[in-house]
Design a protein around this motif. Structure first.
Motif, PDB file in Angstrom:
ATOM      1  N   THR A  14      50.957  63.321  76.706  1.00  0.00           N
ATOM      2  CA  THR A  14      51.599  61.998  76.618  1.00  0.00           C
ATOM      3  C   THR A  14      50.548  60.892  76.537  1.00  0.00           C
ATOM      4  O   THR A  14      50.764  59.875  75.873  1.00  0.00           O
ATOM      5  CB  THR A  14      52.568  61.757  77.798  1.00  0.00           C
ATOM      6  OG1 THR A  14      51.878  62.002  79.027  1.00  0.00           O
ATOM      7  CG2 THR A  14      53.796  62.660  77.704  1.00  0.00           C
ATOM      8  N   VAL A  18      50.333  58.093  73.613  1.00  0.00           N
ATOM      9  CA  VAL A  18      50.237  56.639  73.858  1.00  0.00           C
ATOM     10  C   VAL A  18      48.961  56.094  73.209  1.00  0.00           C
ATOM     11  O   VAL A  18      48.995  55.093  72.476  1.00  0.00           O
ATOM     12  CB  VAL A  18      50.251  56.328  75.385  1.00  0.00           C
ATOM     13  CG1 VAL A  18      49.975  54.844  75.628  1.00  0.00           C
ATOM     14  CG2 VAL A  18      51.579  56.741  76.008  1.00  0.00           C
ATOM     15  N   TYR A  65      58.914  59.579  76.411  1.00  0.00           N
ATOM     16  CA  TYR A  65      58.721  58.323  77.143  1.00  0.00           C
ATOM     17  C   TYR A  65      58.943  58.557  78.635  1.00  0.00           C
ATOM     18  O   TYR A  65      58.141  58.128  79.472  1.00  0.00           O
ATOM     19  CB  TYR A  65      59.662  57.227  76.616  1.00  0.00           C
ATOM     20  CG  TYR A  65      59.568  55.970  77.460  1.00  0.00           C
ATOM     21  CD1 TYR A  65      58.461  55.137  77.364  1.00  0.00           C
ATOM     22  CD2 TYR A  65      60.564  55.655  78.379  1.00  0.00           C
ATOM     23  CE1 TYR A  65      58.344  54.004  78.165  1.00  0.00           C
ATOM     24  CE2 TYR A  65      60.461  54.529  79.184  1.00  0.00           C
ATOM     25  CZ  TYR A  65      59.342  53.702  79.075  1.00  0.00           C
ATOM     26  OH  TYR A  65      59.226  52.598  79.881  1.00  0.00           O
ATOM     27  N   LYS A  66      60.049  59.264  78.960  1.00  0.00           N
ATOM     28  CA  LYS A  66      60.341  59.544  80.381  1.00  0.00           C
ATOM     29  C   LYS A  66      59.189  60.336  81.006  1.00  0.00           C
ATOM     30  O   LYS A  66      58.798  60.093  82.146  1.00  0.00           O
ATOM     31  CB  LYS A  66      61.627  60.367  80.517  1.00  0.00           C
ATOM     32  CG  LYS A  66      62.884  59.578  80.246  1.00  0.00           C
ATOM     33  CD  LYS A  66      63.416  58.989  81.538  1.00  0.00           C
ATOM     34  CE  LYS A  66      64.786  58.400  81.348  1.00  0.00           C
ATOM     35  NZ  LYS A  66      64.876  56.974  81.602  1.00  0.00           N
ATOM     36  N   LEU A  69      56.229  58.071  81.469  1.00  0.00           N
ATOM     37  CA  LEU A  69      56.479  57.118  82.557  1.00  0.00           C
ATOM     38  C   LEU A  69      56.292  57.784  83.928  1.00  0.00           C
ATOM     39  O   LEU A  69      55.699  57.204  84.836  1.00  0.00           O
ATOM     40  CB  LEU A  69      57.899  56.544  82.422  1.00  0.00           C
ATOM     41  CG  LEU A  69      58.300  55.464  83.412  1.00  0.00           C
ATOM     42  CD1 LEU A  69      57.382  54.243  83.304  1.00  0.00           C
ATOM     43  CD2 LEU A  69      59.757  55.032  83.180  1.00  0.00           C
ATOM     44  N   LEU A  83      52.071  51.515  77.168  1.00  0.00           N
ATOM     45  CA  LEU A  83      53.221  52.424  77.206  1.00  0.00           C
ATOM     46  C   LEU A  83      54.460  51.714  76.662  1.00  0.00           C
ATOM     47  O   LEU A  83      55.215  52.270  75.851  1.00  0.00           O
ATOM     48  CB  LEU A  83      53.448  52.892  78.655  1.00  0.00           C
ATOM     49  CG  LEU A  83      54.610  53.837  78.889  1.00  0.00           C
ATOM     50  CD1 LEU A  83      54.464  55.097  78.045  1.00  0.00           C
ATOM     51  CD2 LEU A  83      54.687  54.229  80.371  1.00  0.00           C
ATOM     52  N   GLU A  84      54.654  50.476  77.084  1.00  0.00           N
ATOM     53  CA  GLU A  84      55.856  49.746  76.641  1.00  0.00           C
ATOM     54  C   GLU A  84      55.793  49.428  75.146  1.00  0.00           C
ATOM     55  O   GLU A  84      56.805  49.446  74.454  1.00  0.00           O
ATOM     56  CB  GLU A  84      56.062  48.480  77.476  1.00  0.00           C
ATOM     57  CG  GLU A  84      56.376  48.781  78.935  1.00  0.00           C
ATOM     58  CD  GLU A  84      57.405  49.903  79.130  1.00  0.00           C
ATOM     59  OE1 GLU A  84      58.369  50.010  78.348  1.00  0.00           O
ATOM     60  OE2 GLU A  84      57.232  50.710  80.068  1.00  0.00           O
ATOM     61  N   SER A  87      57.053  52.506  73.466  1.00  0.00           N
ATOM     62  CA  SER A  87      58.165  53.184  74.160  1.00  0.00           C
ATOM     63  C   SER A  87      59.240  53.681  73.190  1.00  0.00           C
ATOM     64  O   SER A  87      59.770  54.784  73.345  1.00  0.00           O
ATOM     65  CB  SER A  87      58.778  52.270  75.218  1.00  0.00           C
ATOM     66  OG  SER A  87      59.385  51.181  74.577  1.00  0.00           O
ATOM     67  N   GLU A  88      59.532  52.879  72.169  1.00  0.00           N
ATOM     68  CA  GLU A  88      60.579  53.283  71.238  1.00  0.00           C
ATOM     69  C   GLU A  88      60.180  54.582  70.522  1.00  0.00           C
ATOM     70  O   GLU A  88      60.981  55.507  70.379  1.00  0.00           O
ATOM     71  CB  GLU A  88      60.767  52.164  70.214  1.00  0.00           C
ATOM     72  CG  GLU A  88      62.154  52.147  69.606  1.00  0.00           C
ATOM     73  CD  GLU A  88      62.283  50.977  68.640  1.00  0.00           C
ATOM     74  OE1 GLU A  88      62.742  51.213  67.524  1.00  0.00           O
ATOM     75  OE2 GLU A  88      61.881  49.832  69.006  1.00  0.00           O
ATOM     76  N   LEU A  90      58.025  56.878  71.571  1.00  0.00           N
ATOM     77  CA  LEU A  90      57.999  58.030  72.489  1.00  0.00           C
ATOM     78  C   LEU A  90      59.407  58.481  72.900  1.00  0.00           C
ATOM     79  O   LEU A  90      59.656  59.673  73.113  1.00  0.00           O
ATOM     80  CB  LEU A  90      57.177  57.704  73.749  1.00  0.00           C
ATOM     81  CG  LEU A  90      55.727  58.213  73.713  1.00  0.00           C
ATOM     82  CD1 LEU A  90      54.901  57.518  72.658  1.00  0.00           C
ATOM     83  CD2 LEU A  90      55.064  58.099  75.080  1.00  0.00           C
ATOM     84  N   THR A  91      60.330  57.534  72.978  1.00  0.00           N
ATOM     85  CA  THR A  91      61.705  57.893  73.367  1.00  0.00           C
ATOM     86  C   THR A  91      62.337  58.817  72.322  1.00  0.00           C
ATOM     87  O   THR A  91      63.159  59.667  72.643  1.00  0.00           O
ATOM     88  CB  THR A  91      62.551  56.606  73.539  1.00  0.00           C
ATOM     89  OG1 THR A  91      61.882  55.782  74.498  1.00  0.00           O
ATOM     90  CG2 THR A  91      63.953  56.909  74.043  1.00  0.00           C
TER      91      THR A  91
END
Ligand SMILES: NC(=O)c1ccc[n+]([C@@H]2O[C@H](COP(=O)([O-])OP(=O)(O)OC[C@H]3O[C@@H](n4cnc5c(N)ncnc54)[C@H](O)[C@@H]3O)[C@@H](O)[C@H]2O)c1
Length: 393
Positions: A14, A18, A65-66, A69, A83-84, A87-88, A90-91
């Protein structure tokens, strides 16, 4: 390019996602990426800094994303902003269900709740086919597969089943599960489909004659094993100094402590065994003799991903006088490992485009136990890598 990560929800994977996306968007510079050094100018044409990620995992987590996080909340290993910002992206990454066949108690007990293909009652052949179809649904001709899953125990080696690709196929047909390990099956799925493969872990991966033969036949480059990122990196950079100055090393103690999931899995002796072997062999290769050595890896929960190593070296020089050297390595494991995932993927794609196949021993610079190479001296490995690149370019 595309990177398929086995162990996609882990902290190394992850963090690579990122970081890869942050670099691609120009949010951060390329510090930490070996492949961005001036020595490798021209690599961009073959493997641009532009990444799509997918992968397998066995932990039941909704998306990358989870997973990222969860790791971030425990480690705060980079600014949350990065990360933010991704985020889209990674989700949207949902790992396919993998296999934990013969991955040992460390994986089965410590990573619960897990979801694995074998619990669906599949045969070995069917498991291999599922892994293949997952990878194929993502891959294109610019895709590389990298194993960043938890460390497996040493496998149950068999000449009959691991000695040739026909034997390996027979293992799948005989449903001889006791001889297969998850990392072999992922490596087989990648190589069979013409995708370069790297093993960032000490698990066996593609390091058996059967899969080396398959890689030659399919003209696929592959590399491993076990990312060289921390204590072993320092050890193999420093040990040559003693050798160059003709200093006799009597003993070398390496005491490593780490927390997090990796530390938890490695706290099980069978999972730890392959890691200790991988770290332990390097001194003999640098010195040509084996100093007395102690290599320990212990679980230290509160450190999470902040891995520390304490090394003590006892040596003697002129007139037999005994002296001592100590160092402490205090680093964030995922931050030193993640850029190497991107580097290895880029170099393997470059290798494929240049028609290189089989074990790429020149990528040994990135690994603790480089396949088919006795060179562990970091300086020599770096020269070997740059010469290889320049020659092929
Ligand atoms: N500096 C480093 O961090 C470093 C250096 C060298 C090697 N490694 C190796 O890289 C690997 C990943 O390290 P990490 O810190 O990210 O660990 P991690 O525990 O955070 O991640 C491992 C991931 O693999 C998944 N997984 C476990 N078994 C699997 C299987 N059979 N199939 C698919 N997914 C599986 C887990 O669910 C987890 O999400 C470990 O084997 C570690 O020893 C790490």
């Amino acid at each position: 390019m595309k990177i398929w990560l086995v162990g996609a929800y882990g902290i190394v994977s992850t963090t690579a996602m990122v970081g890869g996306k942050a670099v691609e968007k120009g949010l951060v510079d390329t510090s930490g990426l070996v492949s961005q050094l001036p020595h490798f100018d021209g690599l961009d044409k073959f493997a641009p800094l532009n990444f799509e990620f997918g992968g397998h995992d066995i932990r039941d987590i909704p998306n990358a994303y989870k997973a990222a996080l969860e790791h971030w909340e425990q480690n705060r290993h980079f600014e949350r902003y990065y990360l933010e910002e991704v985020s889209e992206y990674l989700t949207a990454i949902k790992a396919s269900t993998g296999t934990a066949l013969n991955c040992g108690k460390g994986v089965i007990e410590e990573l619960q709740p897990i979801k694995v293909l074998e619990s669906e009652g599949l045969t070995l052949r069917e498991i291999a086919e599922r892994l293949e179809s997952d990878i194929k649904s993502f891959a294109d001709s610019d895709t590389v597969v990298i194993n960043t899953a938890s460390t497996e125990p040493l496998p149950n080696f068999s000449d009959r089943y691991h000695g040739s690709i026909d034997g390996f196929e027979a293992m799948l047909d005989d449903n001889a599960k006791e001889f297969a390990s998850a990392s072999m099956l992922y490596a087989y799925a990648a190589i069979k489909n013409g995708l370069p493969y790297a093993n960032f872990t000490p698990s066996v991966g593609s390091n058996i004659p059967a899969l080396k033969q398959l890689a030659e036949e399919k003209r696929v480059p592959h590399a491993g094993n076990d990312g060289k990122t921390g204590e072993t990196l320092v050890k193999t950079t420093l040990a040559p100094m003693f050798a160059y100055r003709n200093l006799k090393v009597h003993g070398w103690m390496s005491y490593n402590i780490l927390g997090d999931l990796d530390g938890k899995v490695l706290s099980h002796p069978e999972n730890k065994e392959s890691k200790v072997i991988s770290k332990d062999k390097v001194l003999e290769k640098v010195f040509g003799y084996s100093p007395f050595s102690i290599t320990q890896i212990e679980f230290f929960p509160s450190l999470v991903d902040n891995k520390m190593a304490f090394d003590f070296i006892h040596f003697s020089g002129f007139l037999g006088t005994r002296m001592k050297f100590y160092f402490i390595w205090d680093a964030i494991d995922a931050i030193v490992a993640a850029p190497l995932i991107l580097d290895i993927a880029r170099f393997l794609l470059f290798a494929k485009k240049k028609g290189v196949s089989g074990v790429v021993k020149e990528l040994g610079f990135f690994f603790k136990s480089p396949m088919e190479s006795e060179i562990v001296n970091t300086h020599q490995q770096f020269q070997e890598l740059t010469a290889w690149f320049q020659e092929l370019l």
